[in-house]
Scaffold this active site. Sequence first.
Site, short mmCIF file in Angstrom:
data_model
loop_
_atom_site.label_atom_id
_atom_site.label_comp_id
_atom_site.label_asym_id
_atom_site.label_seq_id
_atom_site.Cartn_x
_atom_site.Cartn_y
_atom_site.Cartn_z
N ILE A 221 -47.25 -30.96 -47.83
CA ILE A 221 -48.58 -32.15 -48.92
C ILE A 221 -48.19 -31.77 -50.50
CG2 ILE A 221 -51.62 -32.83 -48.78
CD1 ILE A 221 -50.98 -32.41 -45.60
N HIS A 222 -48.41 -32.06 -51.07
CA HIS A 222 -48.38 -31.87 -52.83
C HIS A 222 -48.92 -33.09 -53.48
CE1 HIS A 222 -44.40 -33.35 -53.94
NE2 HIS A 222 -45.08 -33.04 -55.17
N ARG A 223 -49.16 -34.30 -53.19
CA ARG A 223 -49.21 -35.07 -53.72
C ARG A 223 -51.12 -35.07 -54.14
NH1 ARG A 223 -45.66 -37.67 -56.79
NH2 ARG A 223 -44.08 -36.89 -54.70
#
Length: 385
Positions: A221-223
């Site tokens: 998860i990085h958005r």
Amino acid sequence: MSRKKLLNIVGARPQIIKASAISRAIRLHFAETINEVMVHTGQHYDKELSEVFFDELEIHKPDFNLSVGSANHGRQTAMMISGLEEILLEENPDVVLLYGDTNSTLAGAIAASKLHFPVVHIEAGLRSFNKMMPEELNRIMSDHASTMLFAPTNTAFRNLMNEGFRPDNSPPYTIDNPRIFLTGDIMYDNSLFFAGLAETKKASFLEQMSLEKGKFILVTIHRDTNTDNFERLENILTTLKSLSEEFTITFVLPLHPRTVNSLRKDHSHLLDELSGARYIKIIAPVSFLEMTLLEKTCRMIITDSGGVQKESHFFGKPCLVLRKETEWTELVTNGTTALVDADPERIRSQFVKYFNCGTDLSFPTFYGDGKAAEFILGEILEMIG
Ligand code: UD1
Ligand code: UDP
């Protein structure tokens, strides 16, 4: 023929990984004809987001590093443009190569096109049709500043034609008379090349991580839409925690520093809760070979990453995408990737479906033959003769 100077601009993790496919193809097939220059903007600077890839993937090391670091979009992009302009004037390359859709891509497109250097955009034509994404703006602007555009999929190629790019332009190619190509995906080149090496070079990694083949779920998860919106982040993470307990299966999360920073800064209680959870394993970002091994041996992938979505397909794993839309629409049409957004119900129902579907899914070859980098370099040489 004199050697041609090809200047790469990279800055973020996935671009460094993508550039390794080009570096390798130059080393193997064009060592006598191409002189490679590597410029790192410094957008990513932590060892595990940058240096580790140069060491592991045998990429041409940066000849220049602008060390711009993190900042708001405007300031970060402006610092890159200013630094790149100086380097381009000094190096006077025959062609400038850009990858993907980050701020480093956009800065390269602006700096190079305004100095009239031919811009080559690798991974051209991808569209989410969501201009709230910084990446969507970066892609559109970079494509329209390019002279050679390499689209990795039919959909991307069609997107370019829908924006007025013509498939039948004749040479000489220029920014006003660009050439669009349908090619494979250089990330597929990489996954094919490194899949075997990951098994041999990282033979003890799963054991070190106390993981068993086929018995864990891989999550990234990085958005910004997820990291910077607590409700979404909390929905995602608490749903994953509850699924891990219900299905008694480990979820491994090599988390981008952006996600960890966001949790540490404003939501440390959630981070503590996850850190204490029996089946949740939050770890630092891993190297590409380690990631490849995790992707190859996991049961399912859950991600908001563009690259990880595709790698999921390359390794025949079903994938939940924590977004409303994707640029890689063929994966959704194929039924092996599902868009679940940050919606607990959709995450849960799709997880259950994929968890129980065993080997019923098929993963056709959408991304070329593993020789996209070689093809791209051949076409570039043809253009700059
Ligand atoms: C960038 C790209 C995104 C890409 C991602 C790949 C843009 C607009 N976004 O997102 O398209 O998918 O890279 O990973 O270009 N940080 C660190 N250490 C680092 C780098 C960043 O801690 O080495 C933290 C900082 O808090 C920083 C935040 O991550 O503010 C965001 O970094 P940034 O490079 O702006 O964007 P990414 O989210 O990494
Ligand atoms: N990746 C990696 N280590 C990690 C997470 C991702 O090597 O801990 C690799 C992954 O295999 C893929 C690329 O990084 O090749 C994707 O980058 P990211 O998800 O940061 O960006 P995106 O593709 O969404 O732009």
